[in-house]
Design a protein around this motif. Structure first.
Motif, PDB file in Angstrom:
ATOM      1  N   THR A  36       0.927  -1.149   0.021  1.00 37.52           N
ATOM      2  CA  THR A  36       0.129   0.012   0.037  1.00 37.52           C
ATOM      3  C   THR A  36       0.901   1.045  -0.155  1.00 37.52           C
ATOM      4  O   THR A  36       2.001   1.124   0.288  1.00 37.52           O
ATOM      5  CB  THR A  36      -0.988  -0.099   1.060  1.00 37.52           C
ATOM      6  N   ASN A  37       0.252   2.206  -0.480  1.00 44.08           N
ATOM      7  CA  ASN A  37       0.898   3.608  -0.236  1.00 44.08           C
ATOM      8  C   ASN A  37       2.011   3.890  -1.330  1.00 44.08           C
ATOM      9  O   ASN A  37       3.024   4.524  -1.010  1.00 44.08           O
ATOM     10  CB  ASN A  37       1.333   3.741   1.115  1.00 44.08           C
ATOM     11  N   HIS A  38       1.963   3.099  -2.234  1.00 41.99           N
ATOM     12  CA  HIS A  38       2.855   3.441  -3.650  1.00 41.99           C
ATOM     13  C   HIS A  38       2.598   4.499  -4.050  1.00 41.99           C
ATOM     14  O   HIS A  38       1.329   4.563  -4.750  1.00 41.99           O
ATOM     15  CB  HIS A  38       3.120   2.133  -4.370  1.00 41.99           C
ATOM     16  N   ASP A  39       3.347   5.574  -4.337  1.00 42.92           N
ATOM     17  CA  ASP A  39       3.166   6.704  -5.137  1.00 42.92           C
ATOM     18  C   ASP A  39       3.224   6.040  -6.684  1.00 42.92           C
ATOM     19  O   ASP A  39       4.133   5.995  -7.218  1.00 42.92           O
ATOM     20  CB  ASP A  39       4.283   7.961  -4.926  1.00 42.92           C
ATOM     21  N   PRO A  40       1.872   6.213  -7.419  1.00 41.33           N
ATOM     22  CA  PRO A  40       2.054   5.660  -8.741  1.00 41.33           C
ATOM     23  C   PRO A  40       3.118   6.263  -9.775  1.00 41.33           C
ATOM     24  O   PRO A  40       3.373   5.660 -10.454  1.00 41.33           O
ATOM     25  CB  PRO A  40       0.546   6.073  -9.339  1.00 41.33           C
ATOM     26  N   GLU A  41       3.432   7.489  -9.631  1.00 35.27           N
ATOM     27  CA  GLU A  41       4.232   8.266 -10.545  1.00 35.27           C
ATOM     28  C   GLU A  41       5.957   7.850 -10.134  1.00 35.27           C
ATOM     29  O   GLU A  41       6.508   7.571 -10.980  1.00 35.27           O
ATOM     30  CB  GLU A  41       4.274   9.750 -10.612  1.00 35.27           C
ATOM     31  N   ALA A  42       6.189   7.626  -8.645  1.00 41.66           N
ATOM     32  CA  ALA A  42       7.429   7.308  -8.367  1.00 41.66           C
ATOM     33  C   ALA A  42       7.503   5.864  -8.707  1.00 41.66           C
ATOM     34  O   ALA A  42       8.600   5.310  -9.314  1.00 41.66           O
ATOM     35  CB  ALA A  42       7.570   7.358  -6.860  1.00 41.66           C
ATOM     36  N   LEU A  43       6.639   4.911  -8.756  1.00 41.52           N
ATOM     37  CA  LEU A  43       6.733   3.579  -9.159  1.00 41.52           C
ATOM     38  C   LEU A  43       6.966   3.326 -10.546  1.00 41.52           C
ATOM     39  O   LEU A  43       7.702   2.303 -10.999  1.00 41.52           O
ATOM     40  CB  LEU A  43       5.647   2.752  -8.564  1.00 41.52           C
TER      41      LEU A  43
ATOM     42  N   ALA B  22      -0.553   0.949 -10.035  1.00 44.80           N
ATOM     43  CA  ALA B  22      -0.120   2.061 -10.468  1.00 44.80           C
ATOM     44  C   ALA B  22      -0.327   2.458 -11.733  1.00 44.80           C
ATOM     45  O   ALA B  22      -0.832   3.649 -12.258  1.00 44.80           O
ATOM     46  CB  ALA B  22       1.445   2.016 -10.292  1.00 44.80           C
TER      47      ALA B  22
ATOM     48  N   ALA C  99      -4.027   3.757 -11.799  1.00 43.82           N
ATOM     49  CA  ALA C  99      -4.120   5.255 -11.168  1.00 43.82           C
ATOM     50  C   ALA C  99      -3.680   6.096 -12.207  1.00 43.82           C
ATOM     51  O   ALA C  99      -3.847   7.171 -12.327  1.00 43.82           O
ATOM     52  CB  ALA C  99      -3.104   5.254 -10.071  1.00 43.82           C
TER      53      ALA C  99
END
Length: 89
Positions: A6-13, A83, A86
């Protein structure tokens, strides 16, 4: 231990997944061929959600790469798929 799902930043990933994809020349060439992106697109638009979404879609469409990328980034394949979803919205 696997990273939290959880809590993965879609853009960072997505940026991490893009870097992972580009690290292998054959896979990078396939990304360009499949997505229609050019090296110039990647240089100038790497942070663009549309480009990031295309990179994740590329991984999602080829399960061996999706699984290998997820393992390399310490996340589940589902985190990459989430991601992608999203970034498409």
């Amino acid at each position: 231990m696997r990273a939290s799902e959880t809590n993965h930043d879609p853009e960072a990933l997505a940026l991490q997944a893009l870097a992972w994809t580009l690290a292998e020349p054959t896979r990078a060439a396939r990304l360009l061929d499949v997505t229609g992106l050019t090296p110039a697109d990647l240089r100038t638009r790497a942070g663009d959600p549309a480009v990031l979404s295309a990179a994740l879609g590329f991984l999602e469409a080829h399960e061996p790469d999706l699984i290998a990328c997820a393992a390399g980034l310490g996340v589940s394949p589902a985190a990459i798929v989430a991601a992608h979803g999203a970034l498409e919205t």
